[in-house]
Design a protein around this motif. Structure first.
Motif, PDB file in Angstrom:
ATOM      1  N   ALA A  91    -108.047  11.049  42.104  1.00 52.29           N
ATOM      2  CA  ALA A  91    -107.602  11.677  40.855  1.00 52.29           C
ATOM      3  C   ALA A  91    -106.083  11.831  40.827  1.00 52.29           C
ATOM      4  CB  ALA A  91    -108.288  13.039  40.690  1.00 52.29           C
ATOM      5  N   LEU A  92    -105.395  10.716  40.952  1.00 50.91           N
ATOM      6  CA  LEU A  92    -103.945  10.730  41.066  1.00 50.91           C
ATOM      7  C   LEU A  92    -103.261  11.461  39.914  1.00 50.91           C
ATOM      8  CD1 LEU A  92    -103.366   7.089  42.331  1.00 50.91           C
ATOM      9  CD2 LEU A  92    -102.723   9.186  43.558  1.00 50.91           C
ATOM     10  N   LEU A  93    -102.223  12.205  40.283  1.00 54.80           N
ATOM     11  CA  LEU A  93    -101.372  12.894  39.322  1.00 54.80           C
ATOM     12  C   LEU A  93     -99.978  12.282  39.365  1.00 54.80           C
ATOM     13  CD1 LEU A  93    -102.328  16.571  40.268  1.00 54.80           C
ATOM     14  CD2 LEU A  93    -103.294  15.189  38.433  1.00 54.80           C
ATOM     15  N   LEU A  94     -99.221  12.489  38.285  1.00 55.14           N
ATOM     16  CA  LEU A  94     -97.854  11.970  38.266  1.00 55.14           C
ATOM     17  C   LEU A  94     -97.054  12.494  39.469  1.00 55.14           C
ATOM     18  CD1 LEU A  94     -96.933  12.299  34.471  1.00 55.14           C
ATOM     19  CD2 LEU A  94     -97.719  10.266  35.704  1.00 55.14           C
ATOM     20  N   GLY A  95     -97.327  13.730  39.839  1.00 57.81           N
ATOM     21  CA  GLY A  95     -96.609  14.370  40.929  1.00 57.81           C
ATOM     22  C   GLY A  95     -96.929  13.816  42.304  1.00 57.81           C
ATOM     23  N   ASP A  96     -97.923  12.934  42.375  1.00 58.18           N
ATOM     24  CA  ASP A  96     -98.243  12.297  43.659  1.00 58.18           C
ATOM     25  C   ASP A  96     -97.315  11.126  43.953  1.00 58.18           C
ATOM     26  OD1 ASP A  96    -101.800  12.709  43.027  1.00 58.18           O
ATOM     27  OD2 ASP A  96    -100.390  14.055  44.032  1.00 58.18           O
ATOM     28  N   SER A  97     -96.483  10.761  42.987  1.00 61.81           N
ATOM     29  CA  SER A  97     -95.512   9.690  43.202  1.00 61.81           C
ATOM     30  C   SER A  97     -94.562  10.105  44.319  1.00 61.81           C
ATOM     31  CB  SER A  97     -94.709   9.414  41.931  1.00 61.81           C
ATOM     32  OG  SER A  97     -95.539   8.928  40.911  1.00 61.81           O
ATOM     33  N   ALA A  98     -94.501   9.294  45.360  1.00 60.54           N
ATOM     34  CA  ALA A  98     -93.701   9.648  46.543  1.00 60.54           C
ATOM     35  C   ALA A  98     -93.742   8.506  47.539  1.00 60.54           C
ATOM     36  CB  ALA A  98     -94.251  10.914  47.204  1.00 60.54           C
ATOM     37  N   LEU A  99     -92.981   8.668  48.608  1.00 57.59           N
ATOM     38  CA  LEU A  99     -93.062   7.778  49.758  1.00 57.59           C
ATOM     39  C   LEU A  99     -94.007   8.432  50.759  1.00 57.59           C
ATOM     40  CD1 LEU A  99     -91.886   5.228  51.212  1.00 57.59           C
ATOM     41  CD2 LEU A  99     -90.196   6.770  52.238  1.00 57.59           C
ATOM     42  N   TYR A 100     -95.029   7.718  51.163  1.00 57.99           N
ATOM     43  CA  TYR A 100     -95.999   8.254  52.118  1.00 57.99           C
ATOM     44  C   TYR A 100     -95.719   7.642  53.485  1.00 57.99           C
ATOM     45  CZ  TYR A 100     -98.306  10.502  48.290  1.00 57.99           C
ATOM     46  OH  TYR A 100     -98.562  11.318  47.216  1.00 57.99           O
ATOM     47  N   LEU A 101     -95.452   8.508  54.426  1.00 53.38           N
ATOM     48  CA  LEU A 101     -95.066   8.090  55.768  1.00 53.38           C
ATOM     49  C   LEU A 101     -96.175   8.365  56.757  1.00 53.38           C
ATOM     50  CD1 LEU A 101     -91.466   9.600  55.796  1.00 53.38           C
ATOM     51  CD2 LEU A 101     -92.067   7.197  55.538  1.00 53.38           C
ATOM     52  N   CYS A 102     -96.367   7.423  57.636  1.00 53.45           N
ATOM     53  CA  CYS A 102     -97.290   7.579  58.747  1.00 53.45           C
ATOM     54  C   CYS A 102     -96.460   7.704  60.016  1.00 53.45           C
ATOM     55  CB  CYS A 102     -98.201   6.358  58.799  1.00 53.45           C
ATOM     56  SG  CYS A 102     -99.210   6.241  60.286  1.00 53.45           S
ATOM     57  N   ALA A 103     -96.856   8.595  60.884  1.00 52.71           N
ATOM     58  CA  ALA A 103     -96.188   8.749  62.175  1.00 52.71           C
ATOM     59  C   ALA A 103     -97.240   8.715  63.277  1.00 52.71           C
ATOM     60  CB  ALA A 103     -95.423  10.063  62.237  1.00 52.71           C
ATOM     61  N   SER A 104     -96.927   8.041  64.364  1.00 54.66           N
ATOM     62  CA  SER A 104     -97.876   8.022  65.469  1.00 54.66           C
ATOM     63  C   SER A 104     -97.272   8.663  66.714  1.00 54.66           C
ATOM     64  CB  SER A 104     -98.359   6.601  65.765  1.00 54.66           C
ATOM     65  OG  SER A 104     -97.361   5.835  66.428  1.00 54.66           O
ATOM     66  N   SER A 105     -98.140   9.131  67.568  1.00 48.18           N
ATOM     67  CA  SER A 105     -97.727   9.769  68.814  1.00 48.18           C
ATOM     68  C   SER A 105     -98.859   9.623  69.824  1.00 48.18           C
ATOM     69  CB  SER A 105     -97.389  11.251  68.594  1.00 48.18           C
ATOM     70  OG  SER A 105     -98.463  11.927  67.976  1.00 48.18           O
ATOM     71  N   PHE A 106     -98.570  10.033  71.051  1.00 45.33           N
ATOM     72  CA  PHE A 106     -99.559   9.975  72.124  1.00 45.33           C
ATOM     73  C   PHE A 106     -99.910  11.400  72.517  1.00 45.33           C
ATOM     74  CE2 PHE A 106    -102.018   8.704  75.543  1.00 45.33           C
ATOM     75  CZ  PHE A 106    -101.540   9.167  76.765  1.00 45.33           C
ATOM     76  N   MET A 107    -101.167  11.754  72.411  1.00 46.21           N
ATOM     77  CA  MET A 107    -101.588  13.128  72.651  1.00 46.21           C
ATOM     78  C   MET A 107    -101.261  13.586  74.067  1.00 46.21           C
ATOM     79  SD  MET A 107    -102.672  15.783  71.236  1.00 46.21           S
ATOM     80  CE  MET A 107    -103.139  15.089  69.667  1.00 46.21           C
ATOM     81  N   GLY A 108    -101.200  12.646  75.023  1.00 43.15           N
ATOM     82  CA  GLY A 108    -100.888  13.006  76.395  1.00 43.15           C
ATOM     83  C   GLY A 108     -99.410  13.279  76.636  1.00 43.15           C
ATOM     84  N   ASP A 109     -98.573  13.043  75.634  1.00 47.66           N
ATOM     85  CA  ASP A 109     -97.140  13.305  75.759  1.00 47.66           C
ATOM     86  C   ASP A 109     -96.879  14.767  75.415  1.00 47.66           C
ATOM     87  OD1 ASP A 109     -94.408  13.480  75.592  1.00 47.66           O
ATOM     88  OD2 ASP A 109     -94.211  12.146  73.859  1.00 47.66           O
ATOM     89  N   PRO A 110     -96.492  15.585  76.381  1.00 46.38           N
ATOM     90  CA  PRO A 110     -96.295  17.011  76.081  1.00 46.38           C
ATOM     91  C   PRO A 110     -95.179  17.247  75.074  1.00 46.38           C
ATOM     92  CG  PRO A 110     -95.484  16.478  78.267  1.00 46.38           C
ATOM     93  CD  PRO A 110     -96.193  15.263  77.775  1.00 46.38           C
ATOM     94  N   LYS A 111     -94.291  16.295  74.920  1.00 43.57           N
ATOM     95  CA  LYS A 111     -93.203  16.454  73.971  1.00 43.57           C
ATOM     96  C   LYS A 111     -93.599  15.999  72.564  1.00 43.57           C
ATOM     97  CE  LYS A 111     -89.659  16.227  77.489  1.00 43.57           C
ATOM     98  NZ  LYS A 111     -88.479  15.510  78.026  1.00 43.57           N
ATOM     99  N   ASN A 112     -94.736  15.324  72.435  1.00 45.52           N
ATOM    100  CA  ASN A 112     -95.307  15.007  71.128  1.00 45.52           C
ATOM    101  C   ASN A 112     -94.325  14.339  70.172  1.00 45.52           C
ATOM    102  OD1 ASN A 112     -97.670  15.221  69.531  1.00 45.52           O
ATOM    103  ND2 ASN A 112     -97.977  17.300  70.268  1.00 45.52           N
TER     104      ASN A 112
END
Lengths: 114, 115
Positions: free
Chosen positions: A80-101
């Motif tokens: 149900a997209l709204l005009l306000g959903d217009s944006a840049l969507y970023l994905c970030a990855s990490s390793f759960m075993g890294d204590p510094k995340n």
């Protein structure tokens, strides 16, 4: 060594439609976080996935949902997209075993809602 | 609630000028601190980070930042900027107690360096 990849690069939708964005994490990473970056703003946390489950959610409505697959890749769905959903969507990855995340970001998907 | 404030929204400098971008955060517990940079057309890249120890941290491309706990600040500095430093800079924090590393970003500072 592949970095974080996102697809598509750009997307144009109309109000009320649904959209799916995709993310492949950096090699060796098992955790995916999604952020929304509106024009002129910093990224805002949407949610994070680990072991195929949503672990934490930001202040976003239920129209935003996600999924993580056994190969650690992830999808972000917005209904149900709204005009306000217009944006840049970023994905970030990490390793759960890294204590510094430390999170590594993809180039993003630019979503325009007309 | 956590928040991050970047005071300078748009900075214009000439090459060789010195740079300081302000960042203040609001959070009751201990935090990790980050500066990310987004060059035109590229993805967010980690510039430098602070987890513990020496409050003066050095990053890539000659950037450094100083954590001043009493001021809740983590300002970014570079003694002499280059045209290639033109980019958007984001300060971010996460709570050490967080098991997700959720990042809270400031709204960013656009740096324009004139050749």
């Amino acid at each position: 060594d592949a970095g974080v990849t996102q697809s598509p690069t750009h997307l144009i939708k109309t109000r009320g439609q649904q959209v799916t964005l995709r993310c492949s994490p950096k090699s060796g990473h098992d955790t995916v976080s999604w952020y929304q970056q509106a024009l002129g703003q910093g990224p805002q946390f949407i949610f994070q996935y680990y072991e195929e489950e949503e672990r934490q959610r930001g202040n976003f409505p239920d129209r935003f949902s996600g999924h993580q697959f056994p190969n650690y890749s992830s999808e972000l769905n917005v209904n149900a997209l709204l005009l306000g959903d217009s944006a840049l969507y970023l994905c970030a990855s990490s390793f759960m075993g890294d204590p510094k995340n430390i999170q590594y970001f993809g180039a993003g998907t630019r979503l325009s809602v007309l | 609630a956590q928040s991050v404030s970047q005071h300078n929204h748009h900075v214009i400098l000439s090459e060789a000028a010195s740079l300081e971008l302000g960042c203040n955060y609001s959070y009751g517990g201990t935090v990790n601190l980050f500066w990310y940079v987004q060059y035109p057309g590229q993805h967010l890249q980690l510039l430098l980070k602070y987890f513990s120890g020496d409050p003066l941290v050095k990053g890539i491309k000659g950037f450094e930042a100083e954590f001043i706990k009493s001021k809740f600040s983590f300002n970014l500095r570079k003694p002499s900027v280059q045209w290639s430093d033109t980019a958007e800079y984001f300060c971010a924090v996460n709570a050490k107690s967080s098991n997700t590393g959720k990042l809270i970003f400031g709204q960013g500072t656009t740096l324009q360096v004139k050749p």
